[in-house]
Design a protein around this motif. Sequence first.
Motif, PDB file in Angstrom:
ATOM      1  N   ALA A   1       0.827  -1.320   0.150  1.00 40.92           N
ATOM      2  CA  ALA A   1      -0.112   0.045   0.000  1.00 40.92           C
ATOM      3  C   ALA A   1       0.735   1.171   0.203  1.00 40.92           C
ATOM      4  CB  ALA A   1      -0.964   0.097   1.204  1.00 40.92           C
ATOM      5  N   LEU A   2       2.088   1.195   0.048  1.00 34.99           N
ATOM      6  CA  LEU A   2       3.173   2.387   0.002  1.00 34.99           C
ATOM      7  C   LEU A   2       2.772   3.518  -1.227  1.00 34.99           C
ATOM      8  CD1 LEU A   2       6.573   1.135   1.091  1.00 34.99           C
ATOM      9  CD2 LEU A   2       5.198   2.638   2.437  1.00 34.99           C
ATOM     10  N   PRO A   3       2.479   3.082  -2.301  1.00 35.88           N
ATOM     11  CA  PRO A   3       1.924   3.866  -3.549  1.00 35.88           C
ATOM     12  C   PRO A   3       0.670   4.942  -2.947  1.00 35.88           C
ATOM     13  CG  PRO A   3       2.417   1.817  -4.400  1.00 35.88           C
ATOM     14  CD  PRO A   3       2.375   1.552  -2.679  1.00 35.88           C
ATOM     15  N   PHE A   4      -0.048   4.345  -2.010  1.00 36.11           N
ATOM     16  CA  PHE A   4      -1.156   5.081  -1.590  1.00 36.11           C
ATOM     17  C   PHE A   4      -0.789   6.393  -0.918  1.00 36.11           C
ATOM     18  CE2 PHE A   4      -3.350   1.192  -2.889  1.00 36.11           C
ATOM     19  CZ  PHE A   4      -4.239   1.561  -3.491  1.00 36.11           C
ATOM     20  N   ILE A   5       0.449   6.350  -0.353  1.00 32.33           N
ATOM     21  CA  ILE A   5       0.873   7.669   0.252  1.00 32.33           C
ATOM     22  C   ILE A   5       0.822   8.750  -0.579  1.00 32.33           C
ATOM     23  CG2 ILE A   5       2.975   8.730   1.223  1.00 32.33           C
ATOM     24  CD1 ILE A   5       3.450   6.030   2.677  1.00 32.33           C
ATOM     25  N   VAL A   6       1.360   8.436  -1.756  1.00 37.03           N
ATOM     26  CA  VAL A   6       1.348   9.575  -2.866  1.00 37.03           C
ATOM     27  C   VAL A   6       0.059   9.771  -3.675  1.00 37.03           C
ATOM     28  CG1 VAL A   6       2.333  10.210  -4.977  1.00 37.03           C
ATOM     29  CG2 VAL A   6       3.603   8.907  -3.568  1.00 37.03           C
ATOM     30  N   SER A   7      -0.772   8.827  -3.860  1.00 38.50           N
ATOM     31  CA  SER A   7      -2.114   8.978  -4.473  1.00 38.50           C
ATOM     32  C   SER A   7      -3.098   9.575  -3.327  1.00 38.50           C
ATOM     33  CB  SER A   7      -2.515   7.751  -5.044  1.00 38.50           C
ATOM     34  OG  SER A   7      -2.700   6.789  -3.984  1.00 38.50           O
ATOM     35  N   ASN A   8      -3.115   8.916  -2.379  1.00 36.15           N
ATOM     36  CA  ASN A   8      -3.966   9.658  -1.272  1.00 36.15           C
ATOM     37  C   ASN A   8      -3.626  11.094  -0.811  1.00 36.15           C
ATOM     38  OD1 ASN A   8      -5.349   7.094  -1.432  1.00 36.15           O
ATOM     39  ND2 ASN A   8      -5.456   6.813   0.533  1.00 36.15           N
ATOM     40  N   GLY A   9      -2.218  11.157  -0.906  1.00 32.65           N
ATOM     41  CA  GLY A   9      -1.850  12.280  -0.410  1.00 32.65           C
ATOM     42  C   GLY A   9      -2.262  13.427  -1.271  1.00 32.65           C
ATOM     43  N   LEU A  10      -1.997  13.277  -2.753  1.00 34.96           N
ATOM     44  CA  LEU A  10      -2.388  14.302  -3.540  1.00 34.96           C
ATOM     45  C   LEU A  10      -3.631  14.698  -3.565  1.00 34.96           C
ATOM     46  CD1 LEU A  10      -0.369  12.810  -6.793  1.00 34.96           C
ATOM     47  CD2 LEU A  10      -0.041  14.819  -5.397  1.00 34.96           C
ATOM     48  N   ALA A  11      -4.718  13.692  -3.388  1.00 39.15           N
ATOM     49  CA  ALA A  11      -6.040  13.810  -3.423  1.00 39.15           C
ATOM     50  C   ALA A  11      -6.391  14.806  -1.900  1.00 39.15           C
ATOM     51  CB  ALA A  11      -6.891  12.560  -3.190  1.00 39.15           C
ATOM     52  N   GLY A  12      -5.487  14.285  -0.934  1.00 42.37           N
ATOM     53  CA  GLY A  12      -5.866  15.049   0.521  1.00 42.37           C
ATOM     54  C   GLY A  12      -5.140  16.349   0.357  1.00 42.37           C
ATOM     55  N   ILE A  13      -4.229  16.849  -0.419  1.00 35.85           N
ATOM     56  CA  ILE A  13      -3.573  18.177  -0.410  1.00 35.85           C
ATOM     57  C   ILE A  13      -4.889  19.060  -1.106  1.00 35.85           C
ATOM     58  CG2 ILE A  13      -2.133  19.557  -1.876  1.00 35.85           C
ATOM     59  CD1 ILE A  13       0.052  17.552  -1.661  1.00 35.85           C
ATOM     60  N   VAL A  14      -5.343  18.397  -2.264  1.00 35.19           N
ATOM     61  CA  VAL A  14      -6.649  19.271  -2.665  1.00 35.19           C
ATOM     62  C   VAL A  14      -7.833  19.172  -1.842  1.00 35.19           C
ATOM     63  CG1 VAL A  14      -8.130  19.179  -4.795  1.00 35.19           C
ATOM     64  CG2 VAL A  14      -5.927  18.217  -5.112  1.00 35.19           C
TER      65      VAL A  14
ATOM     66  N   ALA B   1      -2.080  -2.432   5.187  1.00 35.04           N
ATOM     67  CA  ALA B   1      -2.400  -1.659   3.987  1.00 35.04           C
ATOM     68  C   ALA B   1      -3.111  -0.333   4.455  1.00 35.04           C
ATOM     69  CB  ALA B   1      -3.328  -2.647   3.354  1.00 35.04           C
ATOM     70  N   GLY B   2      -3.872  -0.324   5.441  1.00 33.54           N
ATOM     71  CA  GLY B   2      -4.522   0.934   5.927  1.00 33.54           C
ATOM     72  C   GLY B   2      -4.027   1.934   6.388  1.00 33.54           C
ATOM     73  N   ILE B   3      -2.666   1.593   6.913  1.00 36.08           N
ATOM     74  CA  ILE B   3      -1.812   2.633   7.428  1.00 36.08           C
ATOM     75  C   ILE B   3      -1.068   3.581   6.665  1.00 36.08           C
ATOM     76  CG2 ILE B   3       0.378   3.211   8.481  1.00 36.08           C
ATOM     77  CD1 ILE B   3      -0.290   0.757  10.573  1.00 36.08           C
ATOM     78  N   PRO B   4      -0.513   3.210   5.540  1.00 37.74           N
ATOM     79  CA  PRO B   4      -0.208   4.017   4.320  1.00 37.74           C
ATOM     80  C   PRO B   4      -1.381   5.178   3.903  1.00 37.74           C
ATOM     81  CG  PRO B   4       0.928   2.011   3.974  1.00 37.74           C
ATOM     82  CD  PRO B   4      -0.219   1.746   4.987  1.00 37.74           C
ATOM     83  N   MET B   5      -2.353   4.306   3.713  1.00 40.61           N
ATOM     84  CA  MET B   5      -3.357   5.241   2.919  1.00 40.61           C
ATOM     85  C   MET B   5      -4.021   6.246   3.877  1.00 40.61           C
ATOM     86  SD  MET B   5      -5.695   1.965   1.439  1.00 40.61           S
ATOM     87  CE  MET B   5      -5.048   0.780   0.429  1.00 40.61           C
ATOM     88  N   ALA B   6      -3.873   5.767   5.138  1.00 40.65           N
ATOM     89  CA  ALA B   6      -4.417   7.244   6.190  1.00 40.65           C
ATOM     90  C   ALA B   6      -3.195   8.115   6.275  1.00 40.65           C
ATOM     91  CB  ALA B   6      -4.465   6.315   7.385  1.00 40.65           C
ATOM     92  N   ILE B   7      -2.021   7.717   6.312  1.00 37.03           N
ATOM     93  CA  ILE B   7      -0.970   8.639   6.130  1.00 37.03           C
ATOM     94  C   ILE B   7      -1.021   9.544   5.204  1.00 37.03           C
ATOM     95  CG2 ILE B   7       1.493   9.127   5.853  1.00 37.03           C
ATOM     96  CD1 ILE B   7       1.877   6.538   7.909  1.00 37.03           C
ATOM     97  N   GLY B   8      -1.153   8.986   3.933  1.00 39.10           N
ATOM     98  CA  GLY B   8      -1.472   9.977   2.715  1.00 39.10           C
ATOM     99  C   GLY B   8      -2.668  10.897   2.702  1.00 39.10           C
ATOM    100  N   TRP B   9      -3.782  10.301   3.347  1.00 35.79           N
ATOM    101  CA  TRP B   9      -5.058  11.090   3.272  1.00 35.79           C
ATOM    102  C   TRP B   9      -4.794  12.329   4.177  1.00 35.79           C
ATOM    103  CZ3 TRP B   9      -8.506  12.690   0.129  1.00 35.79           C
ATOM    104  CH2 TRP B   9      -9.785  13.252   0.772  1.00 35.79           C
ATOM    105  N   VAL B  10      -4.550  11.881   5.462  1.00 36.87           N
ATOM    106  CA  VAL B  10      -4.329  12.795   6.662  1.00 36.87           C
ATOM    107  C   VAL B  10      -3.321  14.016   6.380  1.00 36.87           C
ATOM    108  CG1 VAL B  10      -4.124  13.089   9.037  1.00 36.87           C
ATOM    109  CG2 VAL B  10      -5.677  11.344   8.277  1.00 36.87           C
ATOM    110  N   GLY B  11      -2.075  13.338   5.942  1.00 32.99           N
ATOM    111  CA  GLY B  11      -0.981  14.148   5.737  1.00 32.99           C
ATOM    112  C   GLY B  11      -1.349  14.987   4.636  1.00 32.99           C
ATOM    113  N   GLY B  12      -1.766  14.537   3.732  1.00 32.33           N
ATOM    114  CA  GLY B  12      -2.047  15.498   2.540  1.00 32.33           C
ATOM    115  C   GLY B  12      -3.136  16.348   2.815  1.00 32.33           C
TER     116      GLY B  12
END
Length: 233
Positions: A21-34, A140-151
């Motif tokens: 799930a590491l790639p989701f740090i980037v994809s969720n992060g970009l959506a989170g930034i928006v 799998a859930g942790i990188p997704m949460a990091i990306g979304w909340v961090g973004g």
Amino acid sequence: MRIPRAASPASIAFRRGFVAALPFIVSNGLAGIVMGVAYRGVGLDALGALAFSVVVYSATAQAVTLGLWAAPPPLAAMALACVATNARYLVMGAHLRQLFAEVPRRVMVPILLLLADASWLMTVAEAERGRRHAAYLLGAGIPMAIGWVGGTALGHALPVTPRGPLAVAAAFLPLAFIVALLPTQWRGRRSLLPWTVAAAVAIGVAATLGPSWAMLIGGAAGTAISALRGDDA
């Protein structure tokens, strides 16, 4: 001579889910930034923006509630929108209950706090490959949460201008999430009638009661048509 201790199945499954799930740090992060930019645009402070992404933790629900944003916020409509858009997690949670029936509730409930569509799909796919383990879902859930909340935090902190590219993207965020969901809900020609009814009712409600209730009542009308015809979910 010291013999190295073998990793437990749980730690192996956790690591496998985390790495996958590491790639989701980037994809969720970009959506989170928006999303963070959008929250800043409607006047929400940093703590409030983070609270939304941590507590609600649903891109779809957050985008829909953002589309309902007004002064004062229509809290009832927002709460109903969150319930309606997240109802699918009831089905996903029931499936996970069957998949991990032996896992105690005190262990499973905290893991489910990080449940996302992608982590659910990845975990079910792992189970179908014969590698069923609840630790994979957590990993799998942790990188997704990091990306979304961090973004979200990063987006809120960015010094963007009201007319900048990110601000423009944030304005279209609710519509973009809804459009992205449409292909997953299309069931062929049978979808035409409930979708048409939903759109017509939503337009009528927007003209009379206001846009805050248009999506909810329009969606309810379309769902009622599907239910009366006995369509599958």
